[in-house]
Design an enzyme around this catalytic site. Structure first.
Site, short mmCIF file in Angstrom:
data_model
loop_
_atom_site.label_atom_id
_atom_site.label_comp_id
_atom_site.label_asym_id
_atom_site.label_seq_id
_atom_site.Cartn_x
_atom_site.Cartn_y
_atom_site.Cartn_z
N SER A 1 0.85 -1.19 0.00
CA SER A 1 0.00 0.00 0.00
C SER A 1 0.88 1.23 0.00
O SER A 1 1.97 1.23 0.60
CB SER A 1 -0.90 0.02 1.24
OG SER A 1 -1.56 1.27 1.36
N TYR B 1 -2.10 -0.21 10.13
CA TYR B 1 -2.18 -0.78 8.78
C TYR B 1 -0.95 -0.38 7.97
O TYR B 1 -0.33 -1.22 7.30
CB TYR B 1 -3.45 -0.29 8.11
CG TYR B 1 -3.58 -0.65 6.64
CD1 TYR B 1 -3.96 -1.92 6.24
CD2 TYR B 1 -3.33 0.31 5.66
CE1 TYR B 1 -4.08 -2.25 4.89
CE2 TYR B 1 -3.46 0.00 4.32
CZ TYR B 1 -3.84 -1.27 3.94
OH TYR B 1 -3.96 -1.58 2.59
#
Length: 242
Positions: free
Chosen positions: A137, A151
């Site tokens: 990501s 995250y």
């Protein structure tokens, strides 16, 4: 060619399955719980010309990873895609169990899938070689302050996995590469509790919009192709300039 995609029935995973089916891959798609989406993905892949098997399993359980790879049989590609933010908020206000679940899903399960991929494709294990694509990501380098630091940290671990494992298995006939999507139009934001996040964040990207799952799928397809035969140990950012 047969490719296994974790989290393969929705969002980026489903778009990647469709793209790879058009490129001549047969697909095995792992998923966690959405049976309807799994059936829709299977039918879409078959309409695109690929054979498709869907497998419901829990990747946070090592036995679940083993079941998925056993169901897949011999593969030449693995897209390590399953993941979720699970929560949006400051780290200090995020419950410990949510932090643990986020790391478990996004990093620990990615490590387990990568381990299984090497054992399935590595020439020293009787495989024929192949490509492992880890889906990271853009958050891994941005940090995602005030939204999901945990995250971002887990995805930074995925980037390190790509670098280290690529060196470890280069002699085993496996290329290990990554993609790092930015803000992409999937259900991941609604699932975490903010369905309007795409509209909020998309215009802030230098290109002025959120990405589409198919744009990430195109990058994954290239990384898995012979055109990327000298690419390993690196992560390609697909984030609109952010």
């Amino acid at each position: 060619m047969k490719t296994l995609i974790t989290g393969g029935t929705r969002g980026i995973g489903a778009a990647t399955a469709l793209r790879l089916a058009r490129d001549g891959h047969d697909l095995v798609l792992g998923y966690a719980r959405d049976d309807r989406a799994a059936e829709e993905a299977r039918l879409a892949v078959e309409d695109a010309g690929g054979h498709c098997t869907v497998v419901r399993t829990d990747l946070t359980d090592p036995a679940g990873v083993d079941r998925l790879f056993a169901a897949a049989g011999p593969v030449t590609g693995v897209v390590n895609n399953a993941g979720a933010t699970l929560h949006i908020g400051k780290l200090a206000e995020t419950p410990p169990d949510v932090i643990a679940a986020t790391v478990d899903l996004n990093l620990t399960s990615a490590l387990l899938v990568a381990r299984a991929a090497v054992r399935a494709m590595g020439t020293s294990y009787g495989g024929s070689g192949g490509v492992l694509v880890n889906v990271s990501s853009g958050a891994a380098t941005l940090g995602s302050a005030n939204e999901y630091v945990q995250y971002a940290a887990s995805k930074a671990g995925v980037d390190t996995l790509t670098v280290g494992l690529a060196q470890e298995v280069a002699g085993d006939g496996i290329r290990v590469v990554g993609v790092a999507p930015g803000i992409v139009r999937t259900s991941i934001h609604a699932d975490a509790g903010e369905p309007g996040r795409i509209d909020r964040v998309g215009p802030l990207v230098p290109l002025g919009r959120a990405g589409e799952p198919g744009e990430v799928a195109d990058a994954i397809a290239w990384l898995m192709s012979d055109e990327a035969s000298y690419v390993t140990g690196t992560t390609l950012r697909v984030a609109g300039g952010r």
